[in-house]
Design a protein around this motif. Structure first.
Motif, PDB file in Angstrom:
ATOM      1  N   THR A  63       0.838  -1.200   0.000  1.00  0.00           N
ATOM      2  CA  THR A  63       0.000   0.000   0.000  1.00  0.00           C
ATOM      3  C   THR A  63       0.871   1.247   0.000  1.00  0.00           C
ATOM      4  N   ASN A  64       0.294   2.322  -0.528  1.00  0.00           N
ATOM      5  CA  ASN A  64       0.903   3.650  -0.465  1.00  0.00           C
ATOM      6  C   ASN A  64      -0.127   4.591   0.140  1.00  0.00           C
ATOM      7  N   PRO A  65       0.301   5.533   0.984  1.00  0.00           N
ATOM      8  CA  PRO A  65      -0.652   6.468   1.583  1.00  0.00           C
ATOM      9  C   PRO A  65      -1.123   7.516   0.571  1.00  0.00           C
ATOM     10  N   VAL A  66      -2.442   7.679   0.490  1.00  0.00           N
ATOM     11  CA  VAL A  66      -3.059   8.717  -0.347  1.00  0.00           C
ATOM     12  C   VAL A  66      -4.239   9.271   0.436  1.00  0.00           C
ATOM     13  N   ASP A  67      -4.243  10.563   0.694  1.00  0.00           N
ATOM     14  CA  ASP A  67      -5.357  11.230   1.356  1.00  0.00           C
ATOM     15  C   ASP A  67      -5.772  10.519   2.655  1.00  0.00           C
ATOM     16  N   GLY A  68      -4.779  10.069   3.416  1.00  0.00           N
ATOM     17  CA  GLY A  68      -5.064   9.445   4.708  1.00  0.00           C
ATOM     18  C   GLY A  68      -5.517   8.000   4.644  1.00  0.00           C
ATOM     19  N   HIS A  69      -5.427   7.362   3.476  1.00  0.00           N
ATOM     20  CA  HIS A  69      -5.827   5.956   3.317  1.00  0.00           C
ATOM     21  C   HIS A  69      -4.664   5.157   2.747  1.00  0.00           C
ATOM     22  N   ASP A  70      -4.646   3.871   3.049  1.00  0.00           N
ATOM     23  CA  ASP A  70      -3.639   2.971   2.499  1.00  0.00           C
ATOM     24  C   ASP A  70      -4.170   2.372   1.202  1.00  0.00           C
ATOM     25  N   VAL A  71      -3.682   2.882   0.072  1.00  0.00           N
ATOM     26  CA  VAL A  71      -4.148   2.467  -1.245  1.00  0.00           C
ATOM     27  C   VAL A  71      -3.365   1.232  -1.689  1.00  0.00           C
ATOM     28  N   PRO A  72      -4.069   0.145  -2.037  1.00  0.00           N
ATOM     29  CA  PRO A  72      -3.370  -1.063  -2.469  1.00  0.00           C
ATOM     30  C   PRO A  72      -2.690  -0.875  -3.827  1.00  0.00           C
ATOM     31  N   VAL A  73      -1.468  -1.425  -3.939  1.00  0.00           N
ATOM     32  CA  VAL A  73      -0.690  -1.365  -5.172  1.00  0.00           C
ATOM     33  C   VAL A  73      -0.191  -2.775  -5.460  1.00  0.00           C
ATOM     34  N   PRO A  74      -0.430  -3.295  -6.667  1.00  0.00           N
ATOM     35  CA  PRO A  74      -1.077  -2.646  -7.812  1.00  0.00           C
ATOM     36  C   PRO A  74      -2.599  -2.669  -7.671  1.00  0.00           C
ATOM     37  N   HIS A  75      -3.254  -1.851  -8.491  1.00  0.00           N
ATOM     38  CA  HIS A  75      -4.704  -1.883  -8.626  1.00  0.00           C
ATOM     39  C   HIS A  75      -5.075  -1.382 -10.010  1.00  0.00           C
ATOM     40  N   PHE A  76      -6.304  -1.649 -10.405  1.00  0.00           N
ATOM     41  CA  PHE A  76      -6.815  -1.130 -11.662  1.00  0.00           C
ATOM     42  C   PHE A  76      -8.277  -0.781 -11.455  1.00  0.00           C
ATOM     43  N   GLY A  77      -8.859  -0.094 -12.411  1.00  0.00           N
ATOM     44  CA  GLY A  77     -10.267   0.263 -12.311  1.00  0.00           C
ATOM     45  C   GLY A  77     -10.678   1.129 -13.465  1.00  0.00           C
ATOM     46  N   ILE A  78     -11.688   1.933 -13.224  1.00  0.00           N
ATOM     47  CA  ILE A  78     -12.273   2.744 -14.287  1.00  0.00           C
ATOM     48  C   ILE A  78     -12.780   4.048 -13.686  1.00  0.00           C
ATOM     49  N   VAL A  79     -12.781   5.091 -14.498  1.00  0.00           N
ATOM     50  CA  VAL A  79     -13.377   6.362 -14.109  1.00  0.00           C
ATOM     51  C   VAL A  79     -14.789   6.379 -14.684  1.00  0.00           C
ATOM     52  N   LEU A  80     -15.761   6.455 -13.818  1.00  0.00           N
ATOM     53  CA  LEU A  80     -17.171   6.444 -14.208  1.00  0.00           C
ATOM     54  C   LEU A  80     -17.750   7.847 -14.127  1.00  0.00           C
ATOM     55  N   SER A  81     -18.945   8.019 -14.667  1.00  0.00           N
ATOM     56  CA  SER A  81     -19.669   9.265 -14.415  1.00  0.00           C
ATOM     57  C   SER A  81     -20.084   9.254 -12.946  1.00  0.00           C
ATOM     58  N   TRP A  82     -20.406  10.415 -12.418  1.00  0.00           N
ATOM     59  CA  TRP A  82     -20.773  10.513 -11.004  1.00  0.00           C
ATOM     60  C   TRP A  82     -21.963   9.602 -10.681  1.00  0.00           C
ATOM     61  N   ASN A  83     -22.986   9.636 -11.537  1.00  0.00           N
ATOM     62  CA  ASN A  83     -24.185   8.815 -11.288  1.00  0.00           C
ATOM     63  C   ASN A  83     -23.873   7.325 -11.387  1.00  0.00           C
ATOM     64  N   GLU A  84     -23.042   6.928 -12.363  1.00  0.00           N
ATOM     65  CA  GLU A  84     -22.659   5.518 -12.485  1.00  0.00           C
ATOM     66  C   GLU A  84     -21.892   5.070 -11.250  1.00  0.00           C
ATOM     67  N   TRP A  85     -21.003   5.934 -10.744  1.00  0.00           N
ATOM     68  CA  TRP A  85     -20.231   5.601  -9.549  1.00  0.00           C
ATOM     69  C   TRP A  85     -21.151   5.403  -8.348  1.00  0.00           C
ATOM     70  N   GLU A  86     -22.094   6.327  -8.168  1.00  0.00           N
ATOM     71  CA  GLU A  86     -23.043   6.201  -7.054  1.00  0.00           C
ATOM     72  C   GLU A  86     -23.864   4.919  -7.179  1.00  0.00           C
ATOM     73  N   ASP A  87     -24.323   4.608  -8.394  1.00  0.00           N
ATOM     74  CA  ASP A  87     -25.097   3.381  -8.613  1.00  0.00           C
ATOM     75  C   ASP A  87     -24.262   2.143  -8.316  1.00  0.00           C
ATOM     76  N   LEU A  88     -22.991   2.140  -8.751  1.00  0.00           N
ATOM     77  CA  LEU A  88     -22.123   0.997  -8.488  1.00  0.00           C
ATOM     78  C   LEU A  88     -21.861   0.857  -6.993  1.00  0.00           C
ATOM     79  N   ALA A  89     -21.612   1.959  -6.308  1.00  0.00           N
ATOM     80  CA  ALA A  89     -21.384   1.895  -4.856  1.00  0.00           C
ATOM     81  C   ALA A  89     -22.583   1.274  -4.161  1.00  0.00           C
ATOM     82  N   GLU A  90     -23.784   1.666  -4.541  1.00  0.00           N
ATOM     83  CA  GLU A  90     -25.003   1.091  -3.944  1.00  0.00           C
ATOM     84  C   GLU A  90     -25.146  -0.385  -4.299  1.00  0.00           C
ATOM     85  N   ARG A  91     -24.858  -0.737  -5.549  1.00  0.00           N
ATOM     86  CA  ARG A  91     -24.933  -2.149  -5.976  1.00  0.00           C
ATOM     87  C   ARG A  91     -23.980  -3.001  -5.141  1.00  0.00           C
ATOM     88  N   LEU A  92     -22.731  -2.524  -4.995  1.00  0.00           N
ATOM     89  CA  LEU A  92     -21.739  -3.282  -4.231  1.00  0.00           C
ATOM     90  C   LEU A  92     -22.137  -3.394  -2.760  1.00  0.00           C
TER      91      LEU A  92
END
Length: 141
Positions: A63-92
């Motif tokens: 992990t590496n510290p980012v904004d007070g959190h331990d971010v796992p390395v490596p990682h991958f993902g996607i940049v979503l629209s705000w609404n898609e992100w909110e919907d995915l967060a609720e789904r998860l």
């Protein structure tokens, strides 16, 4: 500029469980597959899970510290629209997902303010999903 789809192949040590995770939890469409790999439509990109023995990073994420959190390395993902992100967060959350970093707003009030969340797939691969209210901030300094 139009974006070209990326291709990403990742190791999974339990193909059936990972296939269920990406297909059912995320609702990703399946493409071609064999007994050792499966293609998924990852938000318009090609994600391939390949059966492979457990890797060191799947066992013990760095992990590496980012904004007070331990971010796992490596990682991958996607940049979503705000609404898609909110919907995915609720789904998860609806699937009782255990997050490495719970959904929250990072760099609030600063350049690069973004919504983000981190989780692990069942084989220990780290994923990040993020969104910007202002996509012009994606590469802002």
């Amino acid at each position: 500029m139009a974006l070209s789809p990326f291709h990403l192949a990742i190791p999974v040590y339990d193909l059936a469980t990972a296939r269920n995770f990406y297909g059912q939890i995320f609702g990703l469409s399946e493409g071609r597959s064999s007994t050792q790999w499966v293609d998924f439509d990852f938000y318009g990109h090609q994600l391939v899970i390949h059966e492979h023995p457990k890797t060191t990073t799947q066992e013990h994420a760095h992990t590496n510290p980012v904004d007070g959190h331990d971010v796992p390395v490596p990682h991958f993902g996607i940049v979503l629209s705000w609404n898609e992100w909110e919907d995915l967060a609720e789904r998860l959350k609806g699937f009782n997902t255990q997050f490495v970093i719970e959904p929250y707003i990072r760099f609030k009030g600063q350049v690069g303010e973004q919504a983000t969340m981190f989780l692990l797939d069942p084989c220990g691969n780290a994923l990040e999903f993020k969104a910007f209210k202002d996509m012009g901030q994606l590469f802002a300094k």
